[in-house]
Design a protein around this motif. Structure first.
Motif, PDB file in Angstrom:
ATOM      1  N   ASP A   1      -1.225   9.365  -6.678  1.00 36.12           N
ATOM      2  CA  ASP A   1      -1.906   9.729  -5.436  1.00 36.12           C
ATOM      3  C   ASP A   1      -1.066  10.764  -4.701  1.00 36.12           C
ATOM      4  N   HIS A   2      -1.719  11.840  -4.245  1.00 40.10           N
ATOM      5  CA  HIS A   2      -1.019  12.956  -3.618  1.00 40.10           C
ATOM      6  C   HIS A   2      -1.060  12.832  -2.094  1.00 40.10           C
ATOM      7  N   ALA A   3      -0.577  11.669  -1.607  1.00 37.59           N
ATOM      8  CA  ALA A   3      -0.570  11.377  -0.163  1.00 37.59           C
ATOM      9  C   ALA A   3      -1.980  11.470   0.415  1.00 37.59           C
TER      10      ALA A   3
ATOM     11  N   THR B   1      -4.484   8.598  -0.322  1.00 42.81           N
ATOM     12  CA  THR B   1      -4.738   7.199   0.019  1.00 42.81           C
ATOM     13  C   THR B   1      -3.476   6.526   0.544  1.00 42.81           C
ATOM     14  N   PHE B   2      -2.347   6.832  -0.073  1.00 39.16           N
ATOM     15  CA  PHE B   2      -1.057   6.285   0.363  1.00 39.16           C
ATOM     16  C   PHE B   2      -0.247   7.400   1.009  1.00 39.16           C
ATOM     17  N   PHE B   3       0.488   7.066   2.065  1.00 40.47           N
ATOM     18  CA  PHE B   3       1.328   8.071   2.698  1.00 40.47           C
ATOM     19  C   PHE B   3       2.770   7.598   2.678  1.00 40.47           C
ATOM     20  N   PHE B   4       3.672   8.472   3.092  1.00 38.70           N
ATOM     21  CA  PHE B   4       5.084   8.234   2.855  1.00 38.70           C
ATOM     22  C   PHE B   4       5.682   7.135   3.729  1.00 38.70           C
ATOM     23  N   ASP B   5       4.929   6.642   4.709  1.00 37.52           N
ATOM     24  CA  ASP B   5       5.420   5.503   5.471  1.00 37.52           C
ATOM     25  C   ASP B   5       5.192   4.187   4.725  1.00 37.52           C
ATOM     26  N   MET B   6       4.387   4.240   3.644  1.00 33.83           N
ATOM     27  CA  MET B   6       4.159   3.056   2.818  1.00 33.83           C
ATOM     28  C   MET B   6       3.586   3.518   1.484  1.00 33.83           C
ATOM     29  N   TYR B   7       4.478   3.923   0.601  1.00 35.63           N
ATOM     30  CA  TYR B   7       4.057   4.502  -0.673  1.00 35.63           C
ATOM     31  C   TYR B   7       4.502   3.585  -1.810  1.00 35.63           C
ATOM     32  N   PRO B   8       3.560   2.913  -2.475  1.00 30.07           N
ATOM     33  CA  PRO B   8       3.932   1.922  -3.492  1.00 30.07           C
ATOM     34  C   PRO B   8       4.427   2.564  -4.783  1.00 30.07           C
ATOM     35  N   THR B   9       5.255   1.813  -5.502  1.00 26.44           N
ATOM     36  CA  THR B   9       5.742   2.271  -6.803  1.00 26.44           C
ATOM     37  C   THR B   9       4.629   2.225  -7.836  1.00 26.44           C
ATOM     38  N   PHE B  10       3.951   1.088  -7.931  1.00 27.48           N
ATOM     39  CA  PHE B  10       2.801   0.920  -8.817  1.00 27.48           C
ATOM     40  C   PHE B  10       1.678   0.284  -8.007  1.00 27.48           C
ATOM     41  N   ALA B  11       0.485   0.854  -8.077  1.00 30.68           N
ATOM     42  CA  ALA B  11      -0.665   0.314  -7.347  1.00 30.68           C
ATOM     43  C   ALA B  11      -1.875   0.301  -8.272  1.00 30.68           C
ATOM     44  N   LEU B  12      -2.575  -0.813  -8.293  1.00 31.71           N
ATOM     45  CA  LEU B  12      -3.742  -0.982  -9.165  1.00 31.71           C
ATOM     46  C   LEU B  12      -4.976  -1.198  -8.305  1.00 31.71           C
TER      47      LEU B  12
ATOM     48  N   GLU C   1     -11.381  -0.267  -2.482  1.00 32.29           N
ATOM     49  CA  GLU C   1     -12.276   0.631  -1.741  1.00 32.29           C
ATOM     50  C   GLU C   1     -11.552   1.837  -1.155  1.00 32.29           C
ATOM     51  N   LYS C   2     -10.455   2.241  -1.752  1.00 29.30           N
ATOM     52  CA  LYS C   2      -9.719   3.411  -1.285  1.00 29.30           C
ATOM     53  C   LYS C   2     -10.154   4.641  -2.084  1.00 29.30           C
ATOM     54  N   PRO C   3     -10.167   5.811  -1.452  1.00 28.74           N
ATOM     55  CA  PRO C   3     -10.546   7.020  -2.192  1.00 28.74           C
ATOM     56  C   PRO C   3      -9.519   7.390  -3.236  1.00 28.74           C
ATOM     57  N   ILE C   4      -9.991   7.966  -4.322  1.00 34.55           N
ATOM     58  CA  ILE C   4      -9.136   8.408  -5.422  1.00 34.55           C
ATOM     59  C   ILE C   4      -9.177   9.929  -5.480  1.00 34.55           C
ATOM     60  N   ASP C   5      -8.013  10.547  -5.485  1.00 36.24           N
ATOM     61  CA  ASP C   5      -7.951  12.003  -5.359  1.00 36.24           C
ATOM     62  C   ASP C   5      -7.909  12.686  -6.721  1.00 36.24           C
ATOM     63  N   HIS C   6      -7.458  13.950  -6.730  1.00 36.38           N
ATOM     64  CA  HIS C   6      -7.556  14.762  -7.938  1.00 36.38           C
ATOM     65  C   HIS C   6      -6.654  14.270  -9.062  1.00 36.38           C
ATOM     66  N   GLY C   7      -5.703  13.393  -8.741  1.00 35.03           N
ATOM     67  CA  GLY C   7      -4.894  12.823  -9.803  1.00 35.03           C
ATOM     68  C   GLY C   7      -5.725  12.172 -10.892  1.00 35.03           C
ATOM     69  N   CYS C   8      -6.877  11.672 -10.496  1.00 34.93           N
ATOM     70  CA  CYS C   8      -7.829  11.082 -11.439  1.00 34.93           C
ATOM     71  C   CYS C   8      -9.119  11.884 -11.487  1.00 34.93           C
TER      72      CYS C   8
ATOM     73  N   ALA D   1      -2.008   3.748 -10.039  1.00 33.57           N
ATOM     74  CA  ALA D   1      -1.257   4.843  -9.426  1.00 33.57           C
ATOM     75  C   ALA D   1       0.234   4.604  -9.594  1.00 33.57           C
ATOM     76  N   ILE D   2       0.945   5.645  -9.979  1.00 32.72           N
ATOM     77  CA  ILE D   2       2.394   5.592 -10.176  1.00 32.72           C
ATOM     78  C   ILE D   2       3.048   6.566  -9.195  1.00 32.72           C
ATOM     79  N   ASN D   3       4.083   6.141  -8.537  1.00 37.87           N
ATOM     80  CA  ASN D   3       4.781   6.983  -7.586  1.00 37.87           C
ATOM     81  C   ASN D   3       5.618   8.030  -8.307  1.00 37.87           C
ATOM     82  N   VAL D   4       5.222   9.290  -8.188  1.00 39.97           N
ATOM     83  CA  VAL D   4       6.048  10.386  -8.687  1.00 39.97           C
ATOM     84  C   VAL D   4       6.347  11.378  -7.555  1.00 39.97           C
ATOM     85  N   LEU D   5       6.195  10.916  -6.309  1.00 39.34           N
ATOM     86  CA  LEU D   5       6.380  11.798  -5.159  1.00 39.34           C
ATOM     87  C   LEU D   5       7.599  11.449  -4.318  1.00 39.34           C
ATOM     88  N   GLN D   6       7.725  10.185  -3.958  1.00 39.90           N
ATOM     89  CA  GLN D   6       8.741   9.785  -2.995  1.00 39.90           C
ATOM     90  C   GLN D   6       9.837   8.970  -3.681  1.00 39.90           C
TER      91      GLN D   6
END
Length: 298
Positions: A58-60, A62-73, A120-127, A149-154
């Motif tokens: 996810d490219h920030a 659905t998830f943002f840097f104040d709470m960015y999970p390592t792995f999210a399903l 029910e969260k939006p999925i961006d261009h990563g998928c 989703a795998i964290n490759v940003l933060q």
């Protein structure tokens, strides 16, 4: 029991989705890329998988840097396609299979992966960027997705080895699902690219092809690389290659490549590869023999 019938590695460049929505598939600059997806789309049409397990980031959105999970399903019957600033895309909401998603989530937690679960969260261009090139979608998608989703940003990021083990755990989860489903594993991102800083526009074609060779024949060597190793070889954003390792971990030891399309026309080495279980012909394996470069051009 459910069965993994193959795997796909694909770039998820956002401009792919923009070009697709604008009908630019035949443009000279885009045709080599879009044509490269046709054999994989045909393979999927013939195999008719019930579900795709999608490793993406996810490219920030659905998830943002104040709470960015390592792995999210993701668990849900439907996921909206994110509006990333260009307006809502003309795509149906992405379908899910809640029973399969819940089973994989429970299996991964029992396999000691501490997941974030989202609904029910939006999925961006990563998928959503490569998905319509792989599957028809009028009026709806032919199957369901299990988005992971795998964290490759933060930083700190999960290691290459951890992502490979995640793929192995996903394989165990799928194969323990009691329903007779056909599943395809998709890993997205990369390959070499950097979109910011002093090395903006950096690519390393030699490393890209060496990565693909190692991914197929010696993936354990890739699990030994650090994030800095990936960045030196392929640019800052090439760390997304750890999501390809998650895909590879879900496949058996020996796989054969059915299709490869490598197109370097922008800042990203846009790559698509299709794999099935099986032995690669000896002459093909020998022709790709090389080694990991000791370092990359800075």
């Amino acid at each position: 029991m459910a069965k993994i019938i193959g795997s796909i590695g694909t770039s998820h460049v956002p401009t792919i989705g923009v070009a697709y929505d604008k009908g630019r598939q035949a443009d000279p600059a885009w045709a080599p890329l879009f044509d490269g997806y046709k054999p994989v789309a045909q393979w999927l049409a013939e195999k008719k998988p019930d579900a795709l397990v999608f490793f993406y980031n996810d490219h920030a959105t659905t998830f943002f840097f104040d709470m960015y999970p390592t792995f999210a399903l993701g668990v849900g019957e439907r996921f909206p396609v994110a509006d990333e600033g260009a307006g809502l895309r003309p795509l149906p909401h992405i379908k899910g299979n809640v029973d399969l998603q819940c089973h994989i989530a429970e299996s991964l937690v029992n396999d000691e992966f501490d997941l974030t679960i989202f609904q029910e969260k939006p999925i961006d261009h990563g998928c959503a960027s490569p998905l319509p090139l792989l599957w028809p979608h009028d009026p709806d998608w032919p199957g369901a997705l299990v988005p992971i989703a795998i964290n490759v940003l933060q930083y700190p990021l999960p290691t290459a080895k951890r992502c490979y083990k995640l793929g192995q755990a996903v394989r165990r989860a799928v194969e323990s699902y009691p329903e007779d489903l056909k599943v395809v594993i998709v890993g997205t991102g990369g390959l070499s690219h950097q979109i910011h800083g002093e090395r903006t526009g950096f690519n390393n074609e030699e490393w890209d092809h060496e990565f693909l060779r190692l991914l197929q024949f010696e993936p354990e060597k890739l699990t030994e690389l650090t994030h800095a190793d990936f960045v030196r070889r392929g640019g800052a954003e090439s760390v997304e290659q750890i999501m390809w390792l998650a895909m590879r971990g879900a496949m058996p030891e020996k796989i054969r490549r059915l299709h490869l399309n490598y197109y370097l026309a922008t800042t990203t080495a846009m790559t698509l590869a299709l794999y099935e279980e099986g032995e690669e012909p000896a002459q093909t394996a020998a022709a790709t023999a090389s080694r990991v470069p000791d370092n990359a051009t800075a």
